[in-house]
Design a protein around this motif. Sequence first.
Motif, mmCIF file in Angstrom:
data_model
loop_
_atom_site.group_PDB
_atom_site.id
_atom_site.type_symbol
_atom_site.label_atom_id
_atom_site.label_comp_id
_atom_site.label_asym_id
_atom_site.label_seq_id
_atom_site.Cartn_x
_atom_site.Cartn_y
_atom_site.Cartn_z
ATOM 1 N N LEU A 1 0.861 -1.184 0.000
ATOM 2 C CA LEU A 1 0.000 0.000 0.000
ATOM 3 C C LEU A 1 0.894 1.229 0.000
ATOM 4 C CD1 LEU A 1 -2.808 1.251 0.132
ATOM 5 C CD2 LEU A 1 -2.696 1.108 2.620
ATOM 6 N N SER A 2 0.785 1.995 -1.080
ATOM 7 C CA SER A 2 1.596 3.196 -1.214
ATOM 8 C C SER A 2 0.674 4.324 -1.664
ATOM 9 C CB SER A 2 2.714 2.951 -2.237
ATOM 10 O OG SER A 2 3.508 4.103 -2.365
ATOM 11 N N GLY A 3 0.418 5.272 -0.780
ATOM 12 C CA GLY A 3 -0.527 6.342 -1.108
ATOM 13 C C GLY A 3 -1.902 5.768 -1.342
ATOM 14 N N ASN A 4 -2.490 6.067 -2.477
ATOM 15 C CA ASN A 4 -3.818 5.559 -2.804
ATOM 16 C C ASN A 4 -3.757 4.378 -3.760
ATOM 17 O OD1 ASN A 4 -5.095 7.428 -1.196
ATOM 18 N ND2 ASN A 4 -5.194 8.945 -2.827
ATOM 19 N N THR A 5 -2.632 3.695 -3.798
ATOM 20 C CA THR A 5 -2.478 2.567 -4.720
ATOM 21 C C THR A 5 -2.160 1.290 -3.947
ATOM 22 O OG1 THR A 5 -1.658 4.061 -6.423
ATOM 23 C CG2 THR A 5 -1.227 1.717 -6.737
ATOM 24 N N LEU A 6 -2.930 0.256 -4.230
ATOM 25 C CA LEU A 6 -2.686 -1.051 -3.641
ATOM 26 C C LEU A 6 -2.128 -1.959 -4.728
ATOM 27 C CD1 LEU A 6 -3.163 -2.763 -0.994
ATOM 28 C CD2 LEU A 6 -5.211 -3.611 -2.132
ATOM 29 N N SER A 7 -0.942 -2.487 -4.516
ATOM 30 C CA SER A 7 -0.296 -3.318 -5.534
ATOM 31 C C SER A 7 -0.118 -4.731 -5.021
ATOM 32 C CB SER A 7 1.079 -2.741 -5.892
ATOM 33 O OG SER A 7 0.965 -1.399 -6.295
#
Lengths: 289, 135
Positions: free
Chosen positions: A104-110
């Motif tokens: 989870l980095s900022g508003n992005t889930l990878s």
Amino acid sequence: MNFNTTLPSHYSTPNIPEQETYDVAVLSNGNYTCLTLDSIYILDPSGNVIRTLNFRGPGKMFGFNNGDFYLECGSFRGRMDMNGNPIWSNPSLILHHDTTLYRLSGNTLSKLDGMTGSVISSIPFTQTGLPEIQMLKDGGWCVYNSTTINRFDSNGVSKFTSTISLPKNGMNYVGGQSDGSLITGGTYRSKRPIFYEYDFSSFIGTIDTSGNSIIDSTTQIWPGDANDDGIVEFGDVVYIALAQGSTGPNRVDSAIYNYNDWQYYGGYEIGDIGTDFPGSFAFGVNHKQ
Amino acid sequence: MKKISLLILFGLSYFFSFCQVTYVKRITFNSETNSYYTHPGDSNLQFLDVSESPDGNTFIHMGTIRGSTSIYKIDLLGNIIFDAGGGSLGNLNTTIATALHATPDGGCIYATIIQHGRRILFLIHSLLKLMEVVN
């Protein structure tokens, strides 16, 4: 095989032994590993310490299928082999369900490749303001605080929001089950204050994958207190008469039906939890009372 | 007609295989009565941890902040299959259970820290492994 292993003590102050375990991981070869105050210990299936690695908690860990393990401690977040050699690391917030990893980095889930730590795919992560995140078996997740659960599918689309008022002190954990349902629990007051005595019980409840649940319509009730004014009195008989014929869900595990509980508490001051009946009195109190 | 019956049967089987039962159940009474004023945290029975067992059941860990906790294995209907121990609160010794994980054999593993004395004088640390008890 059952075992009860006492781990070696750690001495941060002379002559005062101490130890702490922060997490335990189950490894694929039947071994176990645990992250403690002074080391990572690897135990065989019988509970014997067979290796010690020079890493210290606090932190968390879990095992991969080939015997490697994921480790978070100090500034390290990543995958280690059984000899303590780093395979990859990533400084971002890592979430996981079982051995499926997400960053989870900022508003992005990878979604991450567990072997290499590289990104497989990414989707937007909707920040709802709910602080706790739990990744789920289907690739979705839920976020929650002490009263509200918001569940998302694997594409980041909100499936439902559920508000739960039954836990007197709020929810502090929500987990997933093998069928995809969510499980949580907490405290409800099971005894009225009599002579300054209180008592409390614990409960568990589930929410299915569509958001259906009886937790959100379940509240604390006091048997006999039909008008919910906090006192069991003669006037309640009128309300009991008015609600005659009204039916609804049984009070599962009710203390009323447990003679030992009923006897222990004097038979008149013990509380239950009840799920809403279809009918209510004109002033709003549900017939379940 | 036979094909339609089989299709309906398959459809019903498929539906019920994904059918989830939701429930609310009382698990236990608080064992630390009469301590609402001396230790308010003892009234707070928290849902501490969950671990999915490979056999489809669930391990849950519930208890109070000071350490009186219970680990249960439950099925998907909320029925307790067995009680796997947990933490305990005594006058001289307190056992705190942490780090619950289900194991492949249907059991669980968790760690305990035993604190001796009314103040923490020293700690003994254990790692417990419990397998399912079949009656």
